[in-house]
Design an enzyme around this catalytic site. Structure first.
Site, PDB file in Angstrom:
ATOM      1  CD  GLU A 169      -8.465   2.699   3.848  1.00 19.80           C
ATOM      2  OE1 GLU A 169      -8.334   1.847   4.920  1.00 19.80           O
ATOM      3  OE2 GLU A 169      -7.605   3.591   3.582  1.00 19.80           O
ATOM      4  CD  GLU A 197      -3.251  -0.742   2.152  1.00 17.42           C
ATOM      5  OE1 GLU A 197      -3.265   0.041   2.564  1.00 17.42           O
ATOM      6  OE2 GLU A 197      -3.890  -1.867   2.484  1.00 17.42           O
TER       7      GLU A 197
HETATM    8  P1  C2E Z   1      -4.473   3.629   6.988  1.00 20.04           P
HETATM    9  O1  C2E Z   1      -3.305   3.029   6.247  1.00 20.04           O
HETATM   10  O2  C2E Z   1      -5.193   4.653   6.112  1.00 20.04           O
HETATM   11  O3  C2E Z   1      -5.240   2.523   7.804  1.00 20.04           O
HETATM   12  C1  C2E Z   1      -6.603   2.541   8.007  1.00 20.04           C
HETATM   13  C2  C2E Z   1      -6.661   3.115   9.530  1.00 20.04           C
HETATM   14  O4  C2E Z   1      -8.142   3.107   9.501  1.00 20.04           O
HETATM   15  C3  C2E Z   1      -6.259   2.236  10.387  1.00 20.04           C
HETATM   16  O5  C2E Z   1      -5.938   2.928  11.543  1.00 20.04           O
HETATM   17  C4  C2E Z   1      -7.790   1.389  10.877  1.00 20.04           C
HETATM   18  O6  C2E Z   1      -7.626   0.915  11.869  1.00 20.04           O
HETATM   19  C5  C2E Z   1      -8.565   2.467  10.624  1.00 20.04           C
HETATM   20  N1  C2E Z   1     -10.052   1.840  10.224  1.00 20.04           N
HETATM   21  C6  C2E Z   1     -10.226   0.698   9.717  1.00 20.04           C
HETATM   22  N2  C2E Z   1     -11.615   0.591   9.494  1.00 20.04           N
HETATM   23  C7  C2E Z   1     -12.102   1.920   9.779  1.00 20.04           C
HETATM   24  C8  C2E Z   1     -13.459   2.403  10.078  1.00 20.04           C
HETATM   25  O7  C2E Z   1     -14.487   1.816   9.643  1.00 20.04           O
HETATM   26  N3  C2E Z   1     -13.677   3.631  10.804  1.00 20.04           N
HETATM   27  C9  C2E Z   1     -12.477   4.096  11.209  1.00 20.04           C
HETATM   28  N4  C2E Z   1     -12.846   5.553  11.733  1.00 20.04           N
HETATM   29  N5  C2E Z   1     -11.320   3.892  11.121  1.00 20.04           N
HETATM   30  C10 C2E Z   1     -11.008   2.567  10.480  1.00 20.04           C
HETATM   31  P2  C2E Z   1      -4.675   2.505  12.462  1.00 20.04           P
HETATM   32  O8  C2E Z   1      -4.584   1.190  12.511  1.00 20.04           O
HETATM   33  O9  C2E Z   1      -4.635   3.436  13.503  1.00 20.04           O
HETATM   34  O10 C2E Z   1      -3.547   3.355  11.512  1.00 20.04           O
HETATM   35  C11 C2E Z   1      -3.506   4.572  11.066  1.00 20.04           C
HETATM   36  C12 C2E Z   1      -2.545   4.919  10.022  1.00 20.04           C
HETATM   37  O11 C2E Z   1      -1.224   4.664  10.338  1.00 20.04           O
HETATM   38  C13 C2E Z   1      -2.805   4.188   8.827  1.00 20.04           C
HETATM   39  O12 C2E Z   1      -3.675   4.722   7.927  1.00 20.04           O
HETATM   40  C14 C2E Z   1      -1.206   4.140   8.028  1.00 20.04           C
HETATM   41  O13 C2E Z   1      -0.896   5.391   7.401  1.00 20.04           O
HETATM   42  C15 C2E Z   1      -0.474   4.100   9.178  1.00 20.04           C
HETATM   43  N6  C2E Z   1       0.149   3.079   9.539  1.00 20.04           N
HETATM   44  C16 C2E Z   1      -0.440   1.659  10.138  1.00 20.04           C
HETATM   45  N7  C2E Z   1       0.498   0.604  10.133  1.00 20.04           N
HETATM   46  C17 C2E Z   1       1.467   0.846   9.512  1.00 20.04           C
HETATM   47  C18 C2E Z   1       2.796   0.566   9.227  1.00 20.04           C
HETATM   48  O14 C2E Z   1       3.024  -0.472   9.461  1.00 20.04           O
HETATM   49  N8  C2E Z   1       3.532   1.230   8.426  1.00 20.04           N
HETATM   50  C19 C2E Z   1       3.459   2.531   8.139  1.00 20.04           C
HETATM   51  N9  C2E Z   1       4.282   3.353   7.342  1.00 20.04           N
HETATM   52  N10 C2E Z   1       2.265   3.332   8.419  1.00 20.04           N
HETATM   53  C20 C2E Z   1       1.423   2.539   9.106  1.00 20.04           C
HETATM   54 CA    CA Z   2      -6.093   4.598   3.943  1.00 20.73          CA
HETATM   55 CA    CA Z   3      -3.370   1.518   4.503  1.00 20.48          CA
HETATM   56 CA    CA Z   4      -7.864   5.210   6.138  1.00 20.30          CA
END
Ligand code: C2E
Ligand code: CA
Ligand code: CA
Ligand code: CA
Length: 284
Positions: free
Chosen positions: A241, A154
């Site tokens: 998503e 991604e």
């Molecule tokens: P992202 O890649 O856009 O991931 C989606 C985020 O939205 C995730 O938050 C997920 O838990 C959350 N989400 C999923 N479904 C829903 C929903 O129905 N409603 C709402 N309100 N939220 C939902 P998360 O896990 O807190 O991650 C936040 C961001 O952190 C990610 O956005 C991504 O940009 C970054 N991230 C997470 N893991 C990694 C990683 O391993 N490496 C890097 N570089 N960035 C990461």
């Molecule tokens: Ca995203």
């Molecule tokens: Ca993502």
């Molecule tokens: Ca997102």
């Protein structure tokens, strides 16, 4: 003196002392001081959020999302530490670690003879500055003998603005090796259409949240409808998503969206929980 209650804390709202900002600075310093040890001590882990086929309701794979299980602070979400690690460059170490952990998991599933769905990992815009990124992925899948198509990548749309040529080049080289590239956060930046013209991604990933900010539900719906149609014309599958309600899910079905991900279907879950979800699906 004005007191404001924020998340259960009273803050002095005159601007001289903001407790939450103070706490953020303290966190930032302690995250930076502790990050290398934390990586060594395996305090970083990932959850898996399932992705579903909208028509049949089957799980088609998952996204790996990092968490920090901090010995003192407990469970910490990525939004609190990723921006800090993007700023100081540690993100590349963390991401390489997570990508490898995901490969190990895929390998173990293959060894156990499980039916295997791809897992996508996130690549930070900062990671793209590493000149050996493509080489790293090549060695990684070779080391674990994992087919590249199982480790989906991604890339956030925002990375395109930093360095369009780089994204074009990296995407092409990774695809030649068999990797699938998802364009994350599609539509959230200022150059989505330019990006789409230049970069030959495999899947568009749209976040419902960016449409919800507007408060004009019909307008948002029409925009999403147009994005889905555009993707069809380009023969690009689309995943939406942030799906939180039945209503949203039904709307997405009505406009012919392929895949979905969101709290309505499942939150990100620990690996064992995800494995159970897959087993249940296979048994059904
Ligand atoms: P992202 O890649 O856009 O991931 C989606 C985020 O939205 C995730 O938050 C997920 O838990 C959350 N989400 C999923 N479904 C829903 C929903 O129905 N409603 C709402 N309100 N939220 C939902 P998360 O896990 O807190 O991650 C936040 C961001 O952190 C990610 O956005 C991504 O940009 C970054 N991230 C997470 N893991 C990694 C990683 O391993 N490496 C890097 N570089 N960035 C990461
Ligand atoms: Ca995203
Ligand atoms: Ca993502
Ligand atoms: Ca997102």
């Amino acid at each position: 003196l004005a007191l404001k209650k924020v998340k259960g804390h009273y803050l002095v709202a005159c601007g001289e002392y903001d407790e939450s900002m103070h706490q953020r600075l303290l966190d930032e310093q302690s995250f930076i001081n502790g990050m290398n040890e934390a990586l060594k001590n395996r305090e970083f882990l990932f959850y898996l959020q399932p992705k579903y086929e909208l028509a049949g309701g089957k799980i088609i794979g998952a996204e790996a999302l990092v968490r920090w299980l901090h010995p003192q602070k407990g469970f910490i979400g990525p939004n609190r530490f990723i921006p800090i690690f993007e700023q100081n460059g540690f993100i590349l170490n963390l991401d390489k670690y997570i990508w490898e952990e995901v490969c190990k998991l895929l390998r173990s599933w293959m060894d156990e003879g499980r039916q295997i769905q791809p897992i996508s990992v996130n690549i930070s815009r900062v990671d793209l500055y590493d000149n050996d990124l493509v080489g790293f992925f090549a060695r990684l899948v070779k080391k674990y003998d994992v087919p590249p198509r199982l480790l989906e990548l991604e890339l956030t749309e925002s990375a395109y603005i930093d360095n369009p040529e780089k994204i074009v080049e990296i995407t092409q080289r990774l695809q030649e090796m068999g990797f699938i590239i998802l364009m994350d956060d599609f539509g959230s930046g200022y150059s989505s259409l330019n990006m789409l013209k230049d970069v030959n991604v495999n899947v568009l990933k749209v976040d419902l949240k960016f449409l919800q900010n507007t408060n004009h539900n019909n307008r948002s719906g029409q925009i999403l409808n147009s994005v889905v149609h555009m993707a069809k014309c380009l023969e690009l599958p689309i995943i939406v998503e942030g799906v939180e309600t039945l209503q949203q899910s039904e709307f997405l079905r009505s406009i012919g969206c392929n895949w979905v991900q969101g709290y309505y279907y499942s939150k990100p879950v620990p690996i064992e929980t995800y494995e159970k979800l897959i087993e249940q699906m296979d048994g059904a």
